[in-house]
Every structure is written in C-alpha cells, then in structure tokens.
Design a protein around this motif. Structure first.
Motif, short mmCIF file in Angstrom:
data_model
loop_
_atom_site.label_atom_id
_atom_site.label_comp_id
_atom_site.label_asym_id
_atom_site.label_seq_id
_atom_site.Cartn_x
_atom_site.Cartn_y
_atom_site.Cartn_z
N PRO A 10 43.70 47.13 32.68
CA PRO A 10 42.98 48.32 33.16
C PRO A 10 43.52 48.70 34.55
O PRO A 10 43.78 47.82 35.39
CB PRO A 10 41.53 47.85 33.26
N GLY A 11 43.74 49.98 34.77
CA GLY A 11 44.21 50.44 36.06
C GLY A 11 45.71 50.42 36.22
O GLY A 11 46.23 50.76 37.29
N GLU A 120 45.84 45.59 43.00
CA GLU A 120 46.17 47.01 42.95
C GLU A 120 45.35 47.71 41.86
O GLU A 120 44.87 48.82 42.05
CB GLU A 120 47.67 47.19 42.69
N THR A 121 45.17 47.05 40.71
CA THR A 121 44.40 47.67 39.64
C THR A 121 42.94 47.85 40.05
O THR A 121 42.34 48.87 39.74
CB THR A 121 44.48 46.88 38.32
N GLU A 123 41.79 48.29 43.08
CA GLU A 123 41.76 49.42 44.02
C GLU A 123 41.88 50.76 43.30
O GLU A 123 41.15 51.71 43.58
CB GLU A 123 42.88 49.27 45.05
N ARG A 124 42.82 50.84 42.35
CA ARG A 124 43.01 52.08 41.59
C ARG A 124 41.74 52.46 40.84
O ARG A 124 41.34 53.63 40.82
CB ARG A 124 44.14 51.92 40.58
N LEU A 125 41.11 51.48 40.20
CA LEU A 125 39.93 51.79 39.39
C LEU A 125 38.72 52.14 40.25
O LEU A 125 37.90 52.98 39.85
CB LEU A 125 39.62 50.63 38.44
N ASN A 127 38.92 53.70 43.10
CA ASN A 127 39.20 55.09 43.49
C ASN A 127 38.92 56.05 42.35
O ASN A 127 38.36 57.13 42.56
CB ASN A 127 40.64 55.23 43.99
N ARG A 128 39.30 55.67 41.13
CA ARG A 128 39.05 56.52 39.97
C ARG A 128 37.54 56.72 39.77
O ARG A 128 37.09 57.81 39.44
CB ARG A 128 39.68 55.91 38.72
N ASP A 137 33.27 51.75 36.05
CA ASP A 137 34.25 51.32 37.03
C ASP A 137 33.62 50.77 38.32
O ASP A 137 34.01 51.13 39.42
CB ASP A 137 35.21 52.48 37.37
N GLU A 139 33.06 47.33 40.75
CA GLU A 139 33.97 46.21 41.00
C GLU A 139 33.69 45.03 40.06
O GLU A 139 34.63 44.42 39.54
CB GLU A 139 33.91 45.74 42.45
N ILE A 142 35.01 45.95 36.66
CA ILE A 142 36.48 45.97 36.70
C ILE A 142 37.03 44.55 36.61
O ILE A 142 37.93 44.26 35.82
CB ILE A 142 37.00 46.67 37.98
#
Length: 190
Positions: A10-11, A120-121, A123-125, A127-128, A137, A139, A142
C-alpha cells in the motif's frame, strides 16, 4: 494482447502508475480498490461487507474479490489486454487468476513490482488520507495493511519471479521518473 499486473505495498503508487501505464498501452486499468470503493459509495450489499474489512485494513475475502474481478475481466474492453492493480493479493487468488487466463489461452505477460521504503509508504498514505478524506488511511490501519501485505501478498513476488515474468522497479521519487522506469523495465519484455 497485453496482460500486466502491478504489485507492491500500500502506498507504493500502484493506482497512479496503473493509470499512466494502462493509458500508454491502450488497455484498461482494473483496480480492486476502485471496484470496492465504488460499491461502498453506492451502498451495495458487497460494498457494505467490503467496507468493514477495508476500515480495519484487512483484505476483503477471496470469494468476494474473485467474483468482482473475474466479472470485470470478462467485459469487452479487457479482451485485448488489461493492467491489474490490487489483484491477485493472495496465493489462492493467483490460482483463480491462472485458471481464468488459461481459459482464454494466456497468462500474464509481466508483473511489475513497485519497490518503496515502508516509512515512505506510511507518509504517502497519511498525506493521501488528508487530501482524499479516506477513512481507511489512519496510521494504525496503514501499518496493519503493510503487515498484511508482507504476510499475504509479498509471497507472490517469489511466484512471479520463479515464472520469469517479474520486473522490480524503484517506486520512490518523482511520479514521471517512476513511470519512465516502468516503461524501461517493460521494454525488453513486451
């Protein structure tokens, strides 16, 4: 005919890259996540069942997933090829997909593994989630989804590597650069 699969945690950017790659090759991008979210937003019985799993970060059971994806693969626009995003996710789903594709005299042409750092994933998720307002989404969810991916989906990487159709692509950095890496990895295979 071109049959592709994007796989990654994911992400990793599967949805973003699926649209770009499918458009480039003129094939439909088939995303289980999009299918599930459409059913959730429409309040279908399947959508209500799927929402419970999605909100917990768990995979939607194979029987529900298989039915939706196989129905989508049977549609006319997928007859000349497709790009799968989010299916298969389990070894059992690999078997289901293999059976479906064997019935149409073929298999996957390539599997693109998007490789990205787990932090990184996350953080991306996160933000999404802010941008799209996605309830699935948080934490905790995730991190659970990443653990489920490692346990249930990552073993597919070995299956497709053993079949000789896996290409691994660094999915960190600029979206366009990642797309270019995918095209370069596929150039020698298609």
């Amino acid at each position: 005919m071109m049959r592709l699969l994007l796989i990654g945690p994911p992400g990793a950017g599967k949805g973003t890259q699926a649209v770009r790659v499918a458009e480039h090759y003129g094939i439909p991008a088939i995303s289980t996540g999009d299918i599930f979210r459409a059913n959730v937003s429409e309040g279908t019985p399947l959508g209500l069942q799927a929402k419970d799993y999605m909100d917990r970060g768990a995979y939607v059971p194979d029987d529900l997933t298989n039915a939706l994806v196989l129905d989508r693969l049977a549609q006319e626009d997928a007859g000349s090829g497709f790009l799968l995003d989010g299916f298969p996710r389990t070894l059992a789903q690999v078997s289901t997909l293999d059976e479906c594709l064997q019935a149409t005299d073929g298999g996957l042409d390539a599997v693109v593994q998007l490789v990205v750092d787990p932090d990184e994933t996350v953080e991306r998720l996160l933000n999404r989630a802010k941008v799209q307002g996605r309830s699935d989404d948080t934490e905790d969810v995730i991190r659970n989804r990443l653990a489920v991916y490692q346990e249930q989906t990552h073993p597919l990487v070995d299956v497709y590597r053993d079949r000789g159709i896996l290409v691994s692509v660094d999915a960190q950095g600029d979206v366009g650069a990642v797309t270019d890496r995918i095209f370069a990895a596929l150039a020698g295979r298609l």
